[in-house]
Design an enzyme around this catalytic site. Structure first.
Site, short mmCIF file in Angstrom:
data_model
loop_
_atom_site.label_atom_id
_atom_site.label_comp_id
_atom_site.label_asym_id
_atom_site.label_seq_id
_atom_site.Cartn_x
_atom_site.Cartn_y
_atom_site.Cartn_z
N TRP A 4 0.85 -1.21 0.00
CA TRP A 4 0.00 0.00 0.00
C TRP A 4 0.87 1.25 0.00
O TRP A 4 0.60 2.21 -0.70
CB TRP A 4 -0.95 0.01 1.21
N ASP A 47 -5.08 -1.56 6.96
CA ASP A 47 -5.18 -2.94 6.49
C ASP A 47 -4.81 -3.87 7.66
O ASP A 47 -4.48 -5.03 7.46
CB ASP A 47 -4.22 -3.13 5.31
N ASP A 57 3.65 -0.28 11.49
CA ASP A 57 3.37 -1.73 11.63
C ASP A 57 4.19 -2.27 12.79
O ASP A 57 5.26 -1.75 13.11
CB ASP A 57 3.73 -2.50 10.35
N LYS A 96 -9.98 -2.18 6.65
CA LYS A 96 -10.35 -3.57 6.35
C LYS A 96 -11.15 -4.12 7.53
O LYS A 96 -10.74 -3.98 8.69
CB LYS A 96 -9.09 -4.42 6.15
N ASP A 109 3.24 -1.32 17.98
CA ASP A 109 1.86 -1.81 18.07
C ASP A 109 0.92 -0.62 18.22
O ASP A 109 1.04 0.14 19.19
CB ASP A 109 1.77 -2.75 19.29
C1 LIG Z 1 -2.54 -7.76 5.64
S1 LIG Z 1 -1.11 -7.10 6.37
C2 LIG Z 1 -1.01 -5.52 5.63
C3 LIG Z 1 -0.53 -5.52 4.20
C4 LIG Z 1 -0.16 -4.12 3.71
N1 LIG Z 1 -1.35 -3.28 3.55
C5 LIG Z 1 0.56 -4.13 2.41
O1 LIG Z 1 0.07 -3.57 1.44
O2 LIG Z 1 1.66 -4.68 2.33
C6 LIG Z 1 -1.66 -6.70 7.97
C7 LIG Z 1 -0.60 -6.05 8.84
O3 LIG Z 1 -1.22 -5.53 10.02
C8 LIG Z 1 -0.23 -5.52 11.02
N2 LIG Z 1 -0.84 -5.33 12.34
C9 LIG Z 1 -1.77 -6.11 12.94
N3 LIG Z 1 -2.05 -5.65 14.16
C10 LIG Z 1 -1.30 -4.53 14.34
C11 LIG Z 1 -1.14 -3.61 15.41
N4 LIG Z 1 -1.81 -3.76 16.55
N5 LIG Z 1 -0.28 -2.59 15.26
C12 LIG Z 1 0.44 -2.45 14.11
N6 LIG Z 1 0.34 -3.30 13.07
C13 LIG Z 1 -0.52 -4.32 13.17
C14 LIG Z 1 0.44 -6.88 10.84
O4 LIG Z 1 1.71 -6.89 11.45
C15 LIG Z 1 0.47 -7.01 9.32
O5 LIG Z 1 1.73 -6.63 8.80
#
Ligand SMILES: C[S@@+](CC[C@H](N)C(=O)[O-])C[C@H]1O[C@@H](n2cnc3c(N)ncnc32)[C@H](O)[C@@H]1O
Length: 224
Positions: free
Chosen positions: A66, A138, A97, A178, A113
């Site tokens: 993204w 996402d 992330d 999402k 986080d």
């Molecule tokens: C489906 S992936 C995202 C893909 C991204 N949009 C791309 O285009 O490459 C979902 C991401 O959300 C992150 N994520 C989930 N919970 C999170 C949190 N509490 N804080 C930060 N990142 C988080 C995960 O580590 C993961 O890398």
């Protein structure tokens, strides 16, 4: 006789889907880190979300497709056009992330986080009080397999994205998030409707039919 376990069968089916997937092939051809880029591209085409010069926050940004898409949207067509210096991005992208993120030129990355106050403070500091045009999320939590727990985790992340948007978006700004068709979905749609003037649900073609994911788009903050 070979005995194939269920998980081996599932992995084989996933691999087969993956190698034959047109979006995987297109992502490889166009240099995107994942096929997810085409979800954001379609959302942009349908809702006209991004314009050069904007400030965008990309939540759950790794591996970075993204952010790559946003970077391409904000790259001056010709060096120096639109007031941007040669090689400079015409816009601001702040990605966050909890996982590592291979740098994308011009994108500022914060590893942490999003649920932690300290990480939110880092994101706010990176914004330097600039209002945000678009927040994209996402984020997907690690799933436990226990549906009530997973639904609560997903809901919590979206609620935090909604809170962040309420505090930092421009009045005409947008949040793209999402979500999953699971317990809590209706409450999330209601929360979007309470916060935004216009709320749309859109499942891009690049989002697999078997996945229950879809995207909520909220545009224009309602006056408090
Ligand atoms: C489906 S992936 C995202 C893909 C991204 N949009 C791309 O285009 O490459 C979902 C991401 O959300 C992150 N994520 C989930 N919970 C999170 C949190 N509490 N804080 C930060 N990142 C988080 C995960 O580590 C993961 O890398």
């Amino acid at each position: 006789m070979k005995v194939q376990t269920k998980s081996k069968k599932v992995n084989k089916a996933w691999l087969n889907d993956h190698v034959t997937d047109p979006f995987v092939k297109l992502a490889q051809k166009e240099g995107y880190r994942s096929r997810a880029a085409y979800k954001l591209k379609e959302l942009d085409e349908v809702f006209q979300l991004f314009r050069p010069g904007q400030v965008v926050v990309d939540l759950g940004a790794s591996p970075g497709a993204w952010s790559q898409y946003l970077r391409r949207r904000f790259a001056p067509k010709e060096a120096g056009v639109g007031g941007a210096a040669v090689g400079e991005l015409n816009g601001t992208i702040i990605a966050l992330d909890m996982l590592e993120f291979e740098p994308v030129e011009g994108v500022e990355f914060i590893q942490g986080d999003f649920r932690e106050a300290e990480v939110l403070a880092q994101l706010e500091a990176a914004l330097q009080a600039r209002p945000v045009d678009v927040v994209v999320s996402d984020m997907a939590p690690n799933l436990s397999g226990i549906s009530a727990t997973d639904a609560a985790r997903i809901e919590h992340l979206i609620e935090l994205a909604l809170d962040f948007s309420r505090q930092h978006l421009k009045p005409q700004g947008a949040l793209v998030a999402k979500v999953f068709h699971s317990a809590g979905y209706d409450q999330l749609v209601a929360a979007f409707k309470a916060q935004f003037v216009r709320v749309k649900v859109h499942k891009p073609k690049a989002s697999r039919d078997k996945s229950s994911e879809t995207f909520l788009v909220g545009i224009g903050l309602k006056k408090a």
